[in-house]
Design an enzyme around this catalytic site. Structure first.
Site, PDB file in Angstrom:
ATOM      1  CG  HIS A 226      -1.713   1.250   1.393  1.00  0.00           C
ATOM      2  ND1 HIS A 226      -2.574   1.796   0.454  1.00  0.00           N
ATOM      3  CD2 HIS A 226      -1.683   2.121   2.428  1.00  0.00           C
ATOM      4  CE1 HIS A 226      -3.051   2.939   0.919  1.00  0.00           C
ATOM      5  NE2 HIS A 226      -2.524   3.162   2.114  1.00  0.00           N
TER       6      HIS A 226
ATOM      7  CG  HIS B  97       0.362   7.193   4.041  1.00  0.00           C
ATOM      8  ND1 HIS B  97       0.874   6.340   3.108  1.00  0.00           N
ATOM      9  CD2 HIS B  97      -0.909   6.774   4.263  1.00  0.00           C
ATOM     10  CE1 HIS B  97      -0.044   5.457   2.762  1.00  0.00           C
ATOM     11  NE2 HIS B  97      -1.137   5.695   3.447  1.00  0.00           N
TER      12      HIS B  97
ATOM     13  CD  GLU C  28      -4.817   6.052  10.556  1.00  0.00           C
ATOM     14  OE1 GLU C  28      -4.565   7.230  10.221  1.00  0.00           O
ATOM     15  OE2 GLU C  28      -5.692   5.362  10.009  1.00  0.00           O
ATOM     16  CG  ASP C  29      -2.477   1.521  10.098  1.00  0.00           C
ATOM     17  OD1 ASP C  29      -3.412   1.760  10.883  1.00  0.00           O
ATOM     18  OD2 ASP C  29      -2.556   1.671   8.871  1.00  0.00           O
TER      19      ASP C  29
ATOM     20  CG  ASP D 251      -4.097   6.881   2.110  1.00  0.00           C
ATOM     21  OD1 ASP D 251      -3.864   5.666   1.930  1.00  0.00           O
ATOM     22  OD2 ASP D 251      -4.666   7.334   3.127  1.00  0.00           O
TER      23      ASP D 251
ATOM     24  CG  ASP E  58     -23.991  13.147 -28.329  1.00  0.00           C
ATOM     25  OD1 ASP E  58     -23.664  13.401 -29.497  1.00  0.00           O
ATOM     26  OD2 ASP E  58     -25.116  13.342 -27.856  1.00  0.00           O
TER      27      ASP E  58
END
Ligand code: MN
Length: 726
Positions: free
Chosen positions: A53, A77, A81-82, A146, A266
């Site tokens: 990721h 990043h 958090e993780d 992200d 179109d």
């Protein structure tokens, strides 16, 4: 954006070396190794190692050609958090700049937040993110990258989470990408959201376009060759890109205009990229010489850039067989700006500098944060959504009802939105308590109070003061009604004058006599006949003679020149003014119905072709005014039935088709053909009905009847444009 399925750290470095020859590999490798260690053992829902990721996020940032710091932040990043990593640890490893960015990208979890609701926490996280982005725009760019990768891998989430995340992305992140001018990310996010929010429609549209890909390819190469030739002859070096617009924008267009995907042309768009601004305008001229432009669709975003700094020339032209397609013309610099937006324009050497502060896109962020300071999380989210749609303006009535308008709309538009009668009788208005003129443009958040008077009526110049088609149509309809009454009065007076000459009076004429005379001239009643005289379509003297024929019996009634041959063998349906020698036939593209406004067009060797005034091909005809010829329906032309195809978009339910048939039968229409496609209850369906009608008024009655049915979303005639994209 083309993305490899997997990226390795080396791929990122390779990509960066293309635009940063002396890339600082040490910082990046440090970030990569650190992230790899901290995320070790973690897996994503897809079953892949977690590290895939941050690697993909970093790749997306490299593809936007961002600097080392942005890409490093992309790699890191999710660390705070993780993983167990602390802020202090991070600052010791990478310094304050990287750490500040990663902190801003770290969501507060529920218990850390001072807010109790989930929505409030989300709003607060946003505010922190935007605040940090103001001093370092890379923060929001990393967030967008992200979100892009999370959307690409959304299939591994549970269905309800998929919908929630896609909705949030469509409401907030795609518009942010748009505001920052990053077209490539905006388009990708919108298509991914479309796929998860409306899976059936997405799949159907994708298939339908795929089925037509061969036709599209052929069209492309034909048109591309013509354009290439044009450039070559003019000695202009340019790159031509042809593409089908992205699915989400096609879907929006289909829904807005109720047209079918069969009009695939179109959705084609060409991009011509040239070297200079003057070449842009030169190419626009060349293109318009080759194909006539559709009026009102030429946009000069070079002279007047969009709020997100986007620049290009846009035009829609009528290609072969009257198929419209779009062409965008821009320089390479504008092209890069359109694809990468702020990421292209902004230089990382200028973080926090005056240059960055002056960027209109950053200014937008600042003004948003300024005006929402001290507001509740809920208000903040609301104004964020409002502000993300720069082409719309939201205003309030004093009672707090909210209406949205296209940018440029005026107070008069507002009055007509409240109620037609409020519009007709509007004399003045107050915005936020202050008196202002009716043509004042609306701004976001205005509270508008309309003042009316029964003495007030619409005026012709009001047409120039409104922006919405709703207000314009209401004003037009009122003026037309008024004009007709006026004409009726004039017609009656003209007839009276004629009769006076003969020592006669209108008063003495019995009503049935008047009605007879009216119907002899093809009018429904005496009033219609008077109006026709008033408009100059009917001669007062002829009517006078008809009412009181001369005694000697030789009524000198002027015989109308009923000449030209009609369509399909039946003669006398159409009349060409001033000549009887023309062969006349109805155009197949729009197949006009007796009574509707028509235009004649002299063709080479095939006589006169008659189109509906609203036929898209007429715009092309108007380009050759010398070939236009006046035609009109002969009296009584609407006696014979004519076939028209009506297109319907509806929400399907059992018995819907039966109800439609009944409605049409009750209006005395006769269905002679029907094609229907529906996916089942509550799904959108489309139908094409071929109906026999007697004249335009009859057709309009049927359309009006269908329009009032609850499940009907769109009604229109095939082949005729119902509205032009704003
Ligand atoms: Mn992430």
């Amino acid at each position: 954006m083309k993305a490899p399925a997997r990226v390795r750290f080396e791929d990122i470095i390779d990509r960066m070396e293309e635009y940063l020859p002396d890339v600082d590999e040490a910082l990046l490798r440090h970030a990569y190794v650190f992230a790899a260690k901290r995320h070790e053992g973690q897996v994503r829902r897809s079953g892949e190692p977690y590290l895939t990721h941050p690697l993909m996020v970093a790749w997306i940032l490299a593809d936007l050609e961002l600097d080392e710091l942005a890409v490093a932040v992309g790699l890191l990043h999710d660390i705070l958090e993780d993983t167990e990593t602390t802020e202090a640890e991070m600052e010791a490893e990478f310094g304050p700049e990287v750490t500040r960015a990663v902190v801003a990208l770290t969501k507060m979890s529920g218990y850390e937040s001072t807010f109790t609701s989930r929505e409030a926490t989300i709003a607060e996280n946003f505010r922190r993110l935007l605040l940090a982005s103001m001093s370092d725009v890379r923060v929001i760019l990393v967030k967008l990258a992200d979100r892009t990768h999370n959307m690409r891998t959304l299939e591994y989430m549970k269905p309800d989470r998929q919908k929630a995340i896609a909705q949030e992305t469509l409401d907030i992140y795609a518009p942010i990408a748009n505001r920052l001018g990053i077209g490539s990310i905006k388009r990708e996010l919108e298509d991914l959201c479309f796929r998860y929010l409306h899976p059936k429609e997405y799949e159907r549209l994708r298939k339908e376009l795929q089925e037509r890909s061969e036709v599209v390819e052929r069209w492309y190469s034909d048109l591309e060759e013509v354009i290439r030739d044009l450039l070559k002859k003019a000695g202009i070096e340019g790159t031509i890109q042809g593409r089908v617009k992205h699915l989400y924008s096609i879907w929006q267009k289909l829904r807005r205009q109720g047209i079918s995907v069969a009009n695939v042309f179109d959705f084609l768009a060409f991009r011509i990229i040239v070297r200079s601004v003057s070449e842009c305008y030169a190419v626009l001229g060349l293109v318009h010489q080759e194909w006539p432009p559709v009026p009102g669709r030429i946009k000069d975003y070079i002279a007047i850039p969009k709020p997100n700094a986007y620049q290009s020339l846009h035009t829609t032209v009528l290609g072969p067989e009257g198929h419209p397609f779009e062409i965008q013309i821009r320089t390479w610099k504008m092209h890069e700006l359109a694809e990468h937006g702020i990421a292209a324009h902004w230089s990382y050497k200028e973080v926090g500098s005056e240059h960055q502060a002056n960027d209109t896109r950053i200014a937008w962020l600042r003004s948003l944060l300024d005006t929402t300071e001290g507001t509740s999380p809920r208000e903040f989210l609301d104004s964020l959504k409002v502000d993300l749609y720069p082409d719309e303006v939201y205003c309030f009535t004093p009672r707090g009802d909210v209406f949205s308008f296209p940018r440029g709309a005026t107070v008069l538009d507002f009055a007509y939105r409240v109620h037609t009668e409020v519009g007709h009788h509007c004399t003045g208005a107050r915005i936020n308590g202050k008196w202002i003129p009716l043509r004042t443009r609306l701004s976001n958040g205005d509270v508008v109070e309309i003042v009316t008077s029964q003495q007030q009526h619409p005026r012709r110049d009001w047409l120039t003061m409104v922006e919405t088609s709703r207000a314009r149509n209401k004003i037009r309809a009122w003026l037309k009604r008024e004009e007709k009454e006026h004409a009726l009065e004039i017609g009656r007076r003209l007839l009276e004058k004629e009769l006076r000459k003969r020592q006669l009076a209108l008063k003495g004429v019995p009503a049935e006599r008047l009605a007879e005379a009216a119907s002899a001239h093809g009018h429904a009643g005496a009033d219609e006949m008077f109006a026709a005289i008033g408009f100059g379509h009917l001669d007062a003297e002829a009517v006078a003679l008809e009412l009181f024929p001369r005694d000697d019996g030789e009524a000198e009634l002027p015989v109308p020149s009923r000449s030209a041959a009609g369509n399909t063998g039946s003669s006398g349906v159409l009349e060409v003014t001033g000549s009887s020698d023309f062969l006349v036939h109805l155009a197949r593209c729009c197949n006009p119905v007796p009574g509707e406004e028509i235009v004649g067009y002299v063709t080479r060797g095939r006589g006169v072709t008659v189109h509906s005034r609203w036929c898209p091909n007429v715009r092309k005809l108007l380009y050759n005014p010398e070939r236009e010829i006046e035609v009109r329906w002969a009296d009584g032309a609407d006696v014979a039935p004519s076939r028209v195809t009506i297109q319907l978009v509806f929400t399907d339910r059992p018995g819907f088709l039966a109800d439609v048939s009944q409605a049409i039968a009750e209006e005395r229409g006769n269905i002679v053909g029907c094609q229907l496609r529906a996916e089942g209850p509550e799904q959108r369906g489309t139908a094409s009905l071929t109906v026999e009608v007697r004249g335009a008024a009859h057709l309009e009655r049927i359309l009006e009847r269908l329009r009032t049915m609850d499940d009907v979303l769109e009604v229109g005639r095939q082949g005729l444009v119902t509205g032009v994209e704003p």
